[in-house]
Design a protein around this motif. Structure first.
Motif, PDB file in Angstrom:
ATOM      1  N   ASN A   1       5.571  15.442   6.017  1.00  0.00           N
ATOM      2  CA  ASN A   1       4.745  15.783   6.816  1.00  0.00           C
ATOM      3  C   ASN A   1       3.860  14.967   7.338  1.00  0.00           C
ATOM      4  OD1 ASN A   1       3.138  17.661   7.685  1.00  0.00           O
ATOM      5  ND2 ASN A   1       4.453  19.752   5.781  1.00  0.00           N
TER       6      ASN A   1
ATOM      7  N   GLU B   1       2.026  16.571   9.784  1.00  0.00           N
ATOM      8  CA  GLU B   1       0.899  17.051  10.533  1.00  0.00           C
ATOM      9  C   GLU B   1       0.046  16.771   9.447  1.00  0.00           C
ATOM     10  OE1 GLU B   1       4.288  18.943  10.729  1.00  0.00           O
ATOM     11  OE2 GLU B   1       3.437  19.173  12.605  1.00  0.00           O
TER      12      GLU B   1
ATOM     13  N   PRO C   1       3.455  15.296  14.121  1.00  0.00           N
ATOM     14  CA  PRO C   1       3.418  16.871  14.637  1.00  0.00           C
ATOM     15  C   PRO C   1       3.981  17.663  15.039  1.00  0.00           C
ATOM     16  CG  PRO C   1       1.927  14.871  13.966  1.00  0.00           C
ATOM     17  CD  PRO C   1       2.825  13.691  14.552  1.00  0.00           C
ATOM     18  N   GLU C   2       3.672  18.981  14.654  1.00  0.00           N
ATOM     19  CA  GLU C   2       4.157  19.668  15.985  1.00  0.00           C
ATOM     20  C   GLU C   2       3.637  19.574  17.167  1.00  0.00           C
ATOM     21  OE1 GLU C   2       4.919  23.327  14.220  1.00  0.00           O
ATOM     22  OE2 GLU C   2       5.959  22.774  13.038  1.00  0.00           O
ATOM     23  N   THR C   3       1.789  19.282  17.189  1.00  0.00           N
ATOM     24  CA  THR C   3       0.991  18.933  17.845  1.00  0.00           C
ATOM     25  C   THR C   3       2.301  18.369  18.989  1.00  0.00           C
ATOM     26  OG1 THR C   3      -0.002  17.772  17.476  1.00  0.00           O
ATOM     27  CG2 THR C   3      -0.700  20.327  17.506  1.00  0.00           C
TER      28      THR C   3
ATOM     29  N   GLN D   1       4.432  17.315  19.335  1.00  0.00           N
ATOM     30  CA  GLN D   1       6.279  17.181  19.833  1.00  0.00           C
ATOM     31  C   GLN D   1       5.931  18.399  21.280  1.00  0.00           C
ATOM     32  OE1 GLN D   1       8.564  19.030  16.980  1.00  0.00           O
ATOM     33  NE2 GLN D   1       8.162  17.951  15.260  1.00  0.00           N
ATOM     34  N   ALA D   2       4.612  19.244  21.163  1.00  0.00           N
ATOM     35  CA  ALA D   2       4.462  20.223  22.143  1.00  0.00           C
ATOM     36  C   ALA D   2       4.239  19.293  23.891  1.00  0.00           C
ATOM     37  CB  ALA D   2       3.624  20.838  21.912  1.00  0.00           C
TER      38      ALA D   2
ATOM     39  N   ARG E   1       6.674  17.715  25.344  1.00  0.00           N
ATOM     40  CA  ARG E   1       7.451  18.604  25.820  1.00  0.00           C
ATOM     41  C   ARG E   1       6.997  18.770  27.012  1.00  0.00           C
ATOM     42  NH1 ARG E   1      11.837  20.583  27.826  1.00  0.00           N
ATOM     43  NH2 ARG E   1      12.226  22.242  27.921  1.00  0.00           N
TER      44      ARG E   1
END
Length: 291
Positions: free
Chosen positions: A205, A207, A248-250, A252-253, A256
């Protein structure tokens, strides 16, 4: 001297049989006292095999494992003393919980140390309250009736009651709901930052890796292939792609947004920092003009 020092470590399972598998191929790492270190990598990269060397569950086949100044390649290693220093919490808490009552399970280790009853009780109370289990309410509760998150806390408390110098965690939040996961991560961070406990953990994980780790070791093919701070690892797009490291999703964002042409700081991987970057884009203060 680092509290953990691994040099050119190798390990082969079922050596000399048709099922022979080389799990470690010259792995190395070092951990300074008080650090929080994350070990990441795909399944089969050697992570769990590596950490089982830290408290002598697996002895060095070749290479060196030095824990708090003690060389584990030596034949006369005091494993009892070592395991008091290095507490290993397995991925499945059921592997470590075997008493019917919570208090009995957590007190098992301290009693084995020969500690007096008063000190055992003090340690159990401290360990339970440290992980968020109320001592009076929970000590006589049956372990089989606990939730997954509670079982993880009991397993962790049982290790903490031994007062180790090093805490090693294998996938500490696997299978937990978001609330239990965040609660446990906060407890681990408290132990590391406030109790000054050296922490090494394995995780998929990203994150929680970004939240907890001072440094990261990336493993592939049985050895360490990359190390650095979360910022150094998660902002190196070429290495992320080369070693297929999740982010982490942050992150990835933010990547993007850069792909869409916005000028954002991809090193802002914490939730608060990433939120600020995204708000700047939404407000038009930090975007690029598209023709």
């Amino acid at each position: 001297m680092p509290i953990i020092e691994i040099e050119n470590l190798t390990h082969t399972y079922m050596k000399g049989t048709p099922m022979e598998h080389v799990a470690l191929k010259g792995a190395g790492m070092f951990v300074e006292e008080g650090e929080c270190i994350a070990i990441i990598g795909h399944t089969g990269s050697g992570k769990s095999t590596l950490i089982q060397h830290f408290n002598g569950l697996i002895r060095p086949e070749s290479g060196r494992v030095i824990i708090d100044g003690e060389d584990l390649s030596k034949k006369r290693v005091d494993l009892k003393s070592l395991r008091r220093k290095v507490g290993l919490v397995f991925q499945n808490p059921e592997d470590q919980i075997f008493e019917k009552l919570i208090g009995d399970d957590i007190s098992y280790g301290p009693f084995k140390l020969g500690l007096p009853l008063k000190e055992v009780r003090e340690r159990v109370k401290w360990a339970m309250e440290t992980v968020g289990l109320d001592f009076k309410e929970m000590k006589d509760r049956q372990t089989f009736a606990l939730s997954g998150g509670q079982k993880r806390k009991v397993a962790l408390a049982g290790i903490l009651a031994l007062k180790p110098k090093i805490l090693v965690l294998d996938e500490p939040t696997a299978g937990l709901d978001p609330r239990s996961r965040n609660d446990l991560l906060d407890k681990i961070k408290f132990l590391n930052k406030e109790e000054k406990l050296t922490v090494v953990f394995v995780s998929h994980n990203m994150e929680e890796v970004a939240y907890l780790a001072d440094r990261i070791y990336v493993m592939a093919g049985g050895k360490d292939v990359l190390t650095g701070t979360p910022k150094e690892i998660f902002t190196d797009k070429d290495k992320l792609e080369r070693y297929q490291i999740g982010t982490p999703e942050t992150v990835q964002a933010l990547y993007r947004l850069t792909d869409l042409g916005f000028d954002v700081n991809t090193a802002a991987f914490t939730i608060s920092e990433a939120s600020e970057e995204i708000l700047k884009v939404l407000s038009g203060n930090k975007g690029v003009q598209h023709g």
